[in-house]
Design a protein around this motif. Structure first.
Motif, PDB file in Angstrom:
ATOM      1  N   ASP A   1      58.344  29.357  32.943  1.00 38.93           N
ATOM      2  CA  ASP A   1      58.540  28.231  31.888  1.00 38.93           C
ATOM      3  C   ASP A   1      58.867  26.983  32.749  1.00 38.93           C
ATOM      4  OD1 ASP A   1      57.585  29.774  29.653  1.00 38.93           O
ATOM      5  OD2 ASP A   1      59.576  30.029  28.879  1.00 38.93           O
ATOM      6  N   ALA A   2      58.396  25.807  32.208  1.00 35.37           N
ATOM      7  CA  ALA A   2      58.874  24.685  33.035  1.00 35.37           C
ATOM      8  C   ALA A   2      60.111  23.970  32.909  1.00 35.37           C
ATOM      9  CB  ALA A   2      57.733  23.537  32.867  1.00 35.37           C
ATOM     10  N   ASP A   3      61.096  24.725  32.134  1.00 42.24           N
ATOM     11  CA  ASP A   3      62.236  24.168  31.737  1.00 42.24           C
ATOM     12  C   ASP A   3      63.531  25.211  32.220  1.00 42.24           C
ATOM     13  OD1 ASP A   3      62.005  26.213  29.936  1.00 42.24           O
ATOM     14  OD2 ASP A   3      62.093  25.127  28.006  1.00 42.24           O
ATOM     15  N   THR A   4      63.093  26.307  32.957  1.00 41.36           N
ATOM     16  CA  THR A   4      63.982  27.386  33.257  1.00 41.36           C
ATOM     17  C   THR A   4      64.024  27.381  34.954  1.00 41.36           C
ATOM     18  OG1 THR A   4      63.330  28.220  31.464  1.00 41.36           O
ATOM     19  CG2 THR A   4      64.317  29.652  33.277  1.00 41.36           C
ATOM     20  N   ILE A   5      65.284  27.225  35.280  1.00 40.82           N
ATOM     21  CA  ILE A   5      65.548  27.249  36.699  1.00 40.82           C
ATOM     22  C   ILE A   5      66.170  28.704  37.312  1.00 40.82           C
ATOM     23  CG2 ILE A   5      67.040  26.316  38.524  1.00 40.82           C
ATOM     24  CD1 ILE A   5      66.647  23.537  37.009  1.00 40.82           C
ATOM     25  N   LEU A   6      65.668  29.193  38.269  1.00 39.43           N
ATOM     26  CA  LEU A   6      66.433  30.676  38.650  1.00 39.43           C
ATOM     27  C   LEU A   6      67.678  30.291  39.556  1.00 39.43           C
ATOM     28  CD1 LEU A   6      63.294  32.490  39.653  1.00 39.43           C
ATOM     29  CD2 LEU A   6      64.423  32.540  37.487  1.00 39.43           C
ATOM     30  N   ILE A   7      68.781  30.825  39.246  1.00 39.28           N
ATOM     31  CA  ILE A   7      69.897  30.841  40.159  1.00 39.28           C
ATOM     32  C   ILE A   7      70.278  31.695  40.769  1.00 39.28           C
ATOM     33  CG2 ILE A   7      70.586  28.632  38.691  1.00 39.28           C
ATOM     34  CD1 ILE A   7      72.745  30.366  37.404  1.00 39.28           C
ATOM     35  N   ARG A   8      69.763  32.937  40.629  1.00 43.20           N
ATOM     36  CA  ARG A   8      70.003  34.173  41.398  1.00 43.20           C
ATOM     37  C   ARG A   8      68.855  34.602  42.104  1.00 43.20           C
ATOM     38  NH1 ARG A   8      73.326  38.649  38.363  1.00 43.20           N
ATOM     39  NH2 ARG A   8      74.879  37.319  37.391  1.00 43.20           N
ATOM     40  N   PRO A   9      68.780  35.690  43.339  1.00 44.94           N
ATOM     41  CA  PRO A   9      67.728  36.078  43.747  1.00 44.94           C
ATOM     42  C   PRO A   9      66.927  36.981  42.698  1.00 44.94           C
ATOM     43  CG  PRO A   9      69.504  36.388  45.387  1.00 44.94           C
ATOM     44  CD  PRO A   9      70.246  35.860  44.142  1.00 44.94           C
ATOM     45  N   HIS A  10      65.612  36.975  42.628  1.00 47.60           N
ATOM     46  CA  HIS A  10      64.931  37.853  41.804  1.00 47.60           C
ATOM     47  C   HIS A  10      63.770  38.363  42.808  1.00 47.60           C
ATOM     48  CE1 HIS A  10      66.702  35.637  38.564  1.00 47.60           C
ATOM     49  NE2 HIS A  10      65.962  36.024  37.818  1.00 47.60           N
ATOM     50  N   VAL A  11      63.564  39.636  42.062  1.00 44.63           N
ATOM     51  CA  VAL A  11      62.328  40.528  42.859  1.00 44.63           C
ATOM     52  C   VAL A  11      61.755  41.061  41.522  1.00 44.63           C
ATOM     53  CG1 VAL A  11      63.555  42.809  42.911  1.00 44.63           C
ATOM     54  CG2 VAL A  11      61.709  42.146  44.345  1.00 44.63           C
ATOM     55  N   PHE A  12      60.422  41.097  41.379  1.00 41.89           N
ATOM     56  CA  PHE A  12      59.582  41.868  40.308  1.00 41.89           C
ATOM     57  C   PHE A  12      58.834  42.838  40.391  1.00 41.89           C
ATOM     58  CE2 PHE A  12      60.422  36.993  39.974  1.00 41.89           C
ATOM     59  CZ  PHE A  12      60.774  36.964  38.642  1.00 41.89           C
ATOM     60  N   LEU A  13      58.999  43.567  41.473  1.00 41.17           N
ATOM     61  CA  LEU A  13      58.333  44.862  41.749  1.00 41.17           C
ATOM     62  C   LEU A  13      59.281  45.562  42.570  1.00 41.17           C
ATOM     63  CD1 LEU A  13      55.101  43.342  42.914  1.00 41.17           C
ATOM     64  CD2 LEU A  13      55.296  44.913  40.739  1.00 41.17           C
ATOM     65  N   VAL A  14      59.649  46.970  42.074  1.00 36.09           N
ATOM     66  CA  VAL A  14      60.432  47.804  42.821  1.00 36.09           C
ATOM     67  C   VAL A  14      59.846  49.130  42.742  1.00 36.09           C
ATOM     68  CG1 VAL A  14      62.920  48.734  42.719  1.00 36.09           C
ATOM     69  CG2 VAL A  14      62.505  46.250  42.257  1.00 36.09           C
TER      70      VAL A  14
END
Length: 270
Positions: free
Chosen positions: A117-130
């Motif tokens: 979404d264009a109004d959401t900012i990530l502030i921690r590391p993210h991974v989407f495949l484990v």
């Protein structure tokens, strides 16, 4: 796959990113793009910004080395075809953005693409495949209308105990194609028309792309998903007003920050 000192995984699987946007998002969009490059622990192919024709957004894409995509080239329908007017506001554009996210597989050569979404900012590391499983970031509340629409579209009740509406999601094009095929077979029309027709136009929020896809994966591939808490925080300030110190402090408790300016706009007009 490796684990860093702070406990976040990284992945070698390359993904593309899709961000639907309009000019009202320009206050947050640069920060969203920067946060993706910093916090998404995958090789990123291209970041695509899907928008109505906009010189300002095109200029931002050039500055940020993103790909601008005219939304009219993504689907054979436009906002005018949807006709979603409630007592509070016209929601046609809101629904179109969700359809654009689901159509994003046509824009990428990668198997996986991340929708933000264009109004959401990530502030921690993210991974989407484990370990071959997709990570879904979830919250504890949703809207009943999302589940009613899901049942209309697919004929079964959703079974997930948590909500998948978390402002960002990784889509597997193979699973997404199966979801669309099931909708089309059931309703004898293209998937986007099925969604438009089955969405309750009297409801302010009658359909969720994230809730629909997440529950579909839960129903058909329960062993191929990992669920984590989204830990999202909504803020009323502007993203540029946050200091590095404030972001570090917020990151101890939250994974992402959302700045819902468009919601404020709708409330004022309503």
């Amino acid at each position: 796959m490796t684990r860093s000192a702070i406990g976040a995984f990284s992945s070698s699987i390359k993904i593309d990113v899709l961000i639907p946007a309009i000019e009202k998002d320009l206050g947050t969009l640069p920060y969203v793009i920067d946060s993706i490059r910093k916090q998404v622990k995958h090789p990123i192919g291209k970041i695509m910004v899907v928008s109505p024709p906009s010189k300002r957004i095109q200029a931002l894409c050039r500055r940020k080395n993103c790909v601008f995509i005219n939304e009219k080239s993504v689907l054979p329908i436009t906002k005018k075809d949807i006709r979603y007017q409630t007592k509070r506001a016209n929601r046609s554009g809101w629904l179109l953005q969700q359809l654009l996210k689901l159509a994003g597989g046509n824009l990428t050569g990668q198997r996986y693409y991340l929708v933000m979404d264009a109004d959401t900012i990530l502030i921690r590391p993210h991974v989407f495949l484990v370990n071959g499983k997709t990570v879904f970031y979830c919250r504890n509340w949703s809207r009943p209308e999302y589940f009613r629409t899901y049942k209309k579209l697919l004929g079964t009740k959703p079974t997930a105990k948590r909500s998948f509406v978390a402002h960002y999601m990784l889509f597997d094009k193979s699973k997404l194609s199966q979801l669309k095929s099931k909708m089309e077979a059931r309703h004898k029309t293209r998937w986007y028309w099925a969604i438009i027709k089955k969405t309750n136009k009297q409801s302010y929020a009658g359909f969720s792309e994230f809730e629909t896809y997440g529950n579909f994966v839960k129903a058909h591939y329960p062993g191929q998903m990992v669920v984590r808490s989204s830990l999202n925080k909504s803020l009323s300030s502007k993203p540029g007003s946050l200091t590095r110190k404030q972001i570090i402090r917020l990151a101890r408790k939250y994974r992402s920050l959302s700045f819902h300016k468009r919601r404020w706009y709708i409330r004022k007009k309503g």
